[in-house]
Design an enzyme around this catalytic site. Structure first.
Site, PDB file in Angstrom:
ATOM      1  N   HIS A  57      -6.388   6.707  -4.271  1.00 16.43           N
ATOM      2  CA  HIS A  57      -5.072   7.287  -3.972  1.00 16.43           C
ATOM      3  C   HIS A  57      -4.707   7.071  -2.503  1.00 16.43           C
ATOM      4  O   HIS A  57      -3.557   6.795  -2.168  1.00 16.43           O
ATOM      5  CB  HIS A  57      -5.081   8.807  -4.221  1.00 16.43           C
ATOM      6  CG  HIS A  57      -5.287   9.205  -5.636  1.00 16.43           C
ATOM      7  ND1 HIS A  57      -6.453   9.780  -6.084  1.00 16.43           N
ATOM      8  CD2 HIS A  57      -4.477   9.114  -6.713  1.00 16.43           C
ATOM      9  CE1 HIS A  57      -6.352  10.034  -7.370  1.00 16.43           C
ATOM     10  NE2 HIS A  57      -5.171   9.637  -7.784  1.00 16.43           N
ATOM     11  N   GLU A 168      -3.068  -1.227  -9.028  1.00 12.61           N
ATOM     12  CA  GLU A 168      -3.220  -2.317 -10.011  1.00 12.61           C
ATOM     13  C   GLU A 168      -4.343  -2.018 -10.994  1.00 12.61           C
ATOM     14  O   GLU A 168      -4.446  -2.649 -12.035  1.00 12.61           O
ATOM     15  CB  GLU A 168      -3.519  -3.631  -9.276  1.00 12.61           C
ATOM     16  CG  GLU A 168      -2.279  -4.211  -8.629  1.00 12.61           C
ATOM     17  CD  GLU A 168      -2.552  -5.483  -7.852  1.00 12.61           C
ATOM     18  OE1 GLU A 168      -3.720  -5.919  -7.776  1.00 12.61           O
ATOM     19  OE2 GLU A 168      -1.587  -6.041  -7.310  1.00 12.61           O
ATOM     20  N   LYS A 169      -5.211  -1.068 -10.663  1.00 10.19           N
ATOM     21  CA  LYS A 169      -6.334  -0.776 -11.565  1.00 10.19           C
ATOM     22  C   LYS A 169      -5.810  -0.330 -12.941  1.00 10.19           C
ATOM     23  O   LYS A 169      -6.317  -0.757 -13.965  1.00 10.19           O
ATOM     24  CB  LYS A 169      -7.230   0.297 -10.958  1.00 10.19           C
ATOM     25  CG  LYS A 169      -8.468   0.529 -11.763  1.00 10.19           C
ATOM     26  CD  LYS A 169      -9.441   1.396 -11.020  1.00 10.19           C
ATOM     27  CE  LYS A 169     -10.068   2.350 -11.946  1.00 10.19           C
ATOM     28  NZ  LYS A 169      -9.763   3.714 -11.825  1.00 10.19           N
TER      29      LYS A 169
END
Ligand code: PAF
Length: 297
Positions: A57, A168-169
């Site tokens: 985050h 993008e994960k």
């Protein structure tokens, strides 16, 4: 000697002024704060989260601080994206810790709405990408992406940011949000942020702490298999290399291996001819991990 124009100087002062982070809980207040920034010509970034923050985050926050002059982070555990009430109940929360991390990172405002604020009584409107939400991960978690797009659309409307950052994960989530923004003509730029990894390649996730010591060591198989397949140029070869790498790691079960067009998520076969997302999920003990990589042909 270089002279700064007055507007440049004012902009520089606004950028460097240290203002205490605001914690905001109502739509009226977040709108007023953002309106004030926009009146000064400042660009506003948004990082939506469900709290219980980790370094992944914080990478989104760092990216937003680069993309914008002012950054709003939202903390909202969104009930509509959870399948089971028990999962929602069990979702970890630590508001004080989250606020301390965000303040230290230089976030300007945190929006923490109540459930009733986001979902007013009697609400009826949902937002759903009809195809992309119901494929791949959406098949095993029916309704999940509908919940994500519904809450993200509402947060976009409330905050009115210029740019929003997503990891993008969660590749399918990112692709779906880009589609929604294009379809609904939302005036916001979506910025995808590369996956943050541990030194040995494991993608950061709040789930990693639940891995046993042995499973933590074995979990690198996800990133290792993606790396091993990076020179392959056909779908069949990528599948083969990834399966072979998993076969050498008995502690990890490959649950999902999806290879899809990076923009549309449509399945691809044969030789890669456009950017292609390779998305993995694997079970280690009782922990399900995901990872992904985009292969450029
Ligand atoms: O990725 C997440 O944490 C959530 O799906 C999001 C985007 C904050 C929506 O609730």
């Amino acid at each position: 000697m270089t002279f700064l124009r007055r507007a440049d100087t004012e902009h520089a002062i606004q950028q460097t002024q240290v203002t205490p982070m605001q914690t905001i809980r109502t739509v009226k207040d977040i709108r007023a704060t953002v309106a004030q920034w926009k009146a000064q010509g400042l660009r506003v970034g948004l990082v939506p989260t469900m709290g219980f923050l980790h370094d992944g985050h914080m990478a989104l926050v760092a990216a937003a601080l680069k993309q914008a002059d002012r950054v709003v982070t939202t903390i909202f555990v969104n009930p509509s994206q959870f399948g089971e009430a028990a999962d929602l109940e069990a979702y970890p929360r630590d508001e004080a810790r989250d606020l301390a991390m965000l303040e230290k990172a230089g976030v300007h405002a945190v929006f923490i709405p109540e459930v009733e604020t986001i979902y007013p009584q009697g609400d009826e409107t949902i937002v759903e990408t009809t195809r992309m939400a119901n494929m791949l991960h959406g098949v095993v978690r029916p309704g999940h992406f509908r919940g994500v797009t519904t809450v993200v659309a509402r947060l976009f409307n409330i905050v009115g940011a210029d740019v929003a950052c997503f990891g993008e994960k969660d590749y399918q989530q990112l692709a779906i949000i880009k589609r929604m923004v294009a379809d609904l003509h939302v005036p916001i730029t979506i910025h995808g942020v590369p996956t943050v990894r541990e030194a040995d390649g494991l993608a950061m996730s709040s789930r990693n702490v639940r891995l046993s010591k042995e499973d933590r060591a074995a979990a690198t198989v996800l990133s290792r298999s993606l790396k091993a397949a990076e020179t392959a140029n056909t779908v069949e070869r990528i599948q083969h290399i990834i399966r072979e790498t998993f076969a050498s790691e008995p502690r990890a079960d490959l649950i999902g291996l999806d290879i899809a067009d990076a923009a549309t998520l449509a399945p691809v076969t044969g030789v890669l001819s456009a950017p292609t997302a390779v998305m993995l999920s694997a079970q280690l003990g009782d922990v399900l991990l995901i990872d992904q990589r985009v292969f450029e042909p």
